[in-house]
Each structure stands twice: as C-alpha cells, then as structure tokens.
Design a protein around this motif. Structure first.
Motif, PDB file in Angstrom:
ATOM      1  N   GLU A 140       0.823  -1.202   0.000  1.00 13.20           N
ATOM      2  CA  GLU A 140       0.000   0.000   0.000  1.00 13.20           C
ATOM      3  C   GLU A 140       0.861   1.257   0.000  1.00 13.20           C
ATOM      4  O   GLU A 140       1.627   1.509   0.932  1.00 13.20           O
ATOM      5  N   ARG A 145       5.484   5.111   1.855  1.00 17.09           N
ATOM      6  CA  ARG A 145       5.463   4.527   3.186  1.00 17.09           C
ATOM      7  C   ARG A 145       6.809   3.960   3.643  1.00 17.09           C
ATOM      8  O   ARG A 145       6.884   3.387   4.733  1.00 17.09           O
ATOM      9  N   GLU A 247       5.363  -6.414   7.289  1.00 18.33           N
ATOM     10  CA  GLU A 247       4.817  -5.413   8.199  1.00 18.33           C
ATOM     11  C   GLU A 247       5.602  -5.299   9.499  1.00 18.33           C
ATOM     12  O   GLU A 247       5.704  -4.205  10.062  1.00 18.33           O
ATOM     13  N   LYS A 251       8.514  -2.821   8.083  1.00 20.39           N
ATOM     14  CA  LYS A 251       7.645  -1.690   8.428  1.00 20.39           C
ATOM     15  C   LYS A 251       6.868  -1.164   7.214  1.00 20.39           C
ATOM     16  O   LYS A 251       6.626   0.034   7.068  1.00 20.39           O
ATOM     17  N   LYS A 253       3.301  -1.558   4.685  1.00 17.56           N
ATOM     18  CA  LYS A 253       1.893  -1.892   4.828  1.00 17.56           C
ATOM     19  C   LYS A 253       1.429  -2.699   3.620  1.00 17.56           C
ATOM     20  O   LYS A 253       1.568  -2.267   2.477  1.00 17.56           O
ATOM     21  N   ASN A 255      -1.523  -4.150   1.379  1.00 16.75           N
ATOM     22  CA  ASN A 255      -2.924  -3.881   1.054  1.00 16.75           C
ATOM     23  C   ASN A 255      -3.651  -5.230   0.951  1.00 16.75           C
ATOM     24  O   ASN A 255      -3.536  -5.936  -0.045  1.00 16.75           O
TER      25      ASN A 255
END
Length: 436
Positions: A140, A145, A247, A251, A253, A255
C-alpha cells in the motif's frame, strides 16, 4: 565502496547532468527547466561540488503533482528541481555500482539489462512447472510509506561514508510542496526522484533474500511481487508469513484487499495475463485492463473533435502504438488487434470525413478517389452521421487501409507481427537460462 568523493567526481556529475537532460521532465519548485540546466550546470558545477563535499548542500523540497491512475484515483509524484535530480542521479549511479551485483536474480525492476518482459517470462516458467497458485502481494503506497530509519539502517550496513548517508537522509527529509505550502516528510521516497528506484530495490532486496531463504519461487518488479506455490495450502502459508514479515520487519503496509491468491486465468503481472494454450501449456496474453487503457488512448488520439492535421494525428498514433506493441509483443494478441485495427480505421475515416466538412469538398475528394459523379454527389450530400458514414461502402472502398498507410498509418496487427517475429528470432538464438 560508495564514497562522497566518487559521487561528486567531475565525470560522474556531468554524466548525471546529461542523463537528466535526456529524460526531459518538468521543472521543480525553483522553476528552472531542463533546457536551462546545461548552461547553469556548466557555470556552477564546481560550486556544487564544493558544497557537497563540505556537507553544506541542502536539497529543495519536491513539487507534488498528481497523475490520474487508469484504475481510478491518483498517483502522487514528487518532482525535484533539475539540480537536485542531477545530484540524485550521481548518487544513484554510485549506489547502483555497489548494490546491483548483490540483488536477487528474481528482481527485474529498475535494473540494467532487465525488464518487465523478463519478469513475466520467468513467471510463465514457474507456472508451467506446476506452481499454479500465484500469491500476489500489493504494498500500500509503497513509495510513500518507506520507513526512513529502516532504510538508513540498511544503507549504513554497506556505506561507511557518513557524508553519503547524511546527503541521502537530507533527500529523504527535504519535504514536499503542495499548493504552495512545504510540509516535512517523515517517511517515503517520493516517486519521480532519481534516487527512488535504487532505494526501493535496496529496501525490497531484504524481502528477496528472505524469500530465497525460505525456498520460494518468485518474481519482483519494483513493488509488484508474485510468489508461486504448488497448492492452495502452501499459498495461504506464504501469504500469511510474508505479510507478517513485510509489516513487522520492513515496516511496510500490505494492502489486504488487493493482495491474495490467484490462479493463472485470474492472475495478472505487469499488464500481462495468462491463458492455457495447446496441450495445457500456460502462455502470455495481454491483460484486460491493458486493452482498456489502449482503447482509451486510441480514442483520445482519434477523436474527431481534435483540431490536428491527419499527418500529426497519425504520427502520434504511430508513436503510441509502437511503444505498446514493443511492450506486449511476447503476448498472444492477434485476434484482438484485428478487431482494434478495424475499429481504429473507422474512426480515422470519420475524422477525414469531418475534415472535408462541406458537401462540395466531399464530392470533389470522393471523385479524386475514383467515385463516379452521381455517387459522389449522393454521398457528399448525405445526412448520415459520421460513424455511420465511416462504415459505408463508399468510404470503405475509397479510404482503404492501403491509403491510410500511405498517409502514415501503421496497422497494429502488422506492427505486432513484425515485432513478434524479431522477438521469436532472438529467442531461438539466445542460450536458455535455467530457473534457479
């Protein structure tokens, strides 16, 4: 070894500047264009070099722009100034020399000598080995990110020069200008910067090594990740385990709505899809979304309301379709391209009919194309709509594909067939690379 002295070396800086100029692109927050860069750089490169060595160089904020996605929504890009793009390119060249030899064989994005086509060919090999459960993982907003501290830790394991690390950190934290307001960036490597591709590969190389350690077969192109398994149960374990790894360790994300387990007929990779050929062999096809995007672009370039000359229109069509064909030449597309060619030629006839405008002009041009006077009069004065007239026998037999080709039209099927022959000949002569 990556050293600041190598990054700011004269030849490396000038090579970086030439690359930025060749790629063109928009101006950043300072308004300096690519056309202005060469003269400015010639006069100021020594000052730039001194500031970089002294550690006093401060990057400008990147200009935030939004590009519509074909699937809806927008993709946020960051446009650095042309000088910052030059410095980023100089850093990227050194990082590439240091890191690329350490990257996984399954990594295909943003690497010299590798391509999206290589990734999908490797995917087809895995599928035909019986690994027909595809674990597709979607990260994501990956570029937005990326955790700065995690990335800097990974860089510090190989880069000992603190000046290089400090410069990269400044680029990560230089901020983004949106609607005239600059805000700080606490995470991410903005898409559009010259550093983003190599930094993303450095970050996701950790995932590649983890997948290799676990014995998985996979291909990765930037943040597009496909892992291949032999059963539903194995695929479920992979999806759960790798999601947790991404994750908790990197670290990032995942989806969960877009990630999942697909079978070949429902899977896609980099715009390609898969189908079962003779004997059950899995082969490449063009993905449905890729066809939809092609039709949208063709409609834009063949719309009769555009005020372009036919020569300019055909040139733009040729440039766009050649790029599309070159990308998808390895896929099965013949039957769809036949239908698209027929549709596109009808739209071009419609454009020509509208350009003729007046009945007198239409009669004159039809007679020049060999139509008898009575028929030319009848059709020149027709009240039929543009689309209906484009499909009429009178235009189908006069504004033929051959006439369009003489004007500069390149049929998609013809271009596809020629490109595919070249591709097949190359495959016949190159050595087969085993799947590791």
């Amino acid at each position: 070894m990556v050293r600041l002295e190598n990054i700011v070396e004269q030849q490396n800086l000038f090579t970086a500047c030439r690359q930025v100029i060749s790629k063109k692109g928009a101006a950043g927050v300072d308004g300096m264009s690519v056309e202005e860069l060469q003269e400015y750089f010639q006069n100021n490169w020594k000052d730039l070099q001194s500031r970089l060595l002294a550690g006093t160089y401060r990057p400008e904020a990147v200009l935030r722009v939004e590009i519509p996605k074909p699937s809806g929504g927008v993709r946020k890009l960051g446009v650095p100034t042309v000088m910052d793009r030059t410095v980023q390119q100089a850093i990227a060249a050194e990082l590439d020399r240091e890191y690329d030899p350490t990257f996984s064989e399954a990594s295909y994005g943003f690497r010299k000598g590798r391509s999206a086509q290589g990734a999908v060919e490797r995917a087809v090999q895995y599928l035909n080995e019986g690994l027909t459960f595809i674990v597709e993982i979607d990260l994501e907003k990956f570029f937005d990110r990326v955790n700065h501290d995690k990335l800097m830790y990974l860089l510090s394991r190989r880069i000992l020069d603190k000046g290089v690390l400090r410069l990269i950190r400044r680029y990560l934290e230089c901020g983004v200008m949106e609607n005239g307001v600059v805000r700080s960036t606490q995470e991410g490597t903005p898409q559009g910067g010259n550093l983003s591709p190599i930094l993303s590969n450095i970050m996701l190389n950790e995932l590649d090594k983890e997948l290799e350690k676990r014995g998985h077969k996979f291909v990765r192109y930037a943040d597009d990740i496909s892992i291949f398994a032999g059963s539903q149960r194995a695929a479920e374990r992979i999806l759960s385990g790798i999601t947790d790894y991404l994750e908790t360790r990197l670290k990032l994300k995942v989806n969960r709505e877009k990630s999942g387990i697909r079978r070949p007929l429902g899977g896609s990779l980099l715009g390609f899809g898969f189908w079962y050929g003779p004997g059950g062999e899995i082969r490449l096809r063009v993905g449905d979304q890729s066809y939809k995007r092609l039709i949208v672009k063709l409609k834009q370039l063949s719309g009769r309301s555009k005020g372009w000359s036919m020569e300019a229109r055909l040139l733009m069509l040729r440039q766009m379709t050649m790029g599309w064909i070159n990308y998808f030449a390895a896929a099965n597309a013949r039957q769809r391209l036949i239908r698209i060619d027929e549709w596109l030629q009808s739209r071009l006839r419609m454009c020509i009919w509208k350009q003729w405008k007046k009945a007198k002009t239409r009669m004159t041009n039809l007679r020049k194309l060999g139509v008898k006077p009575q028929k030319a009069y009848e059709w020149g004065n027709t009240r039929g709509g543009y689309w209906r007239t484009a499909h009429s026998p009178i235009l189908l037999t006069t504004i033929t594909q051959a006439r369009l080709k003489r004007k500069g039209y390149l049929p998609l099927l013809e271009s596809y067939t020629l490109r595919r022959e070249v591709l097949m000949n190359r495959r016949d002569t190159r050595p087969v690379r085993p799947v590791v």
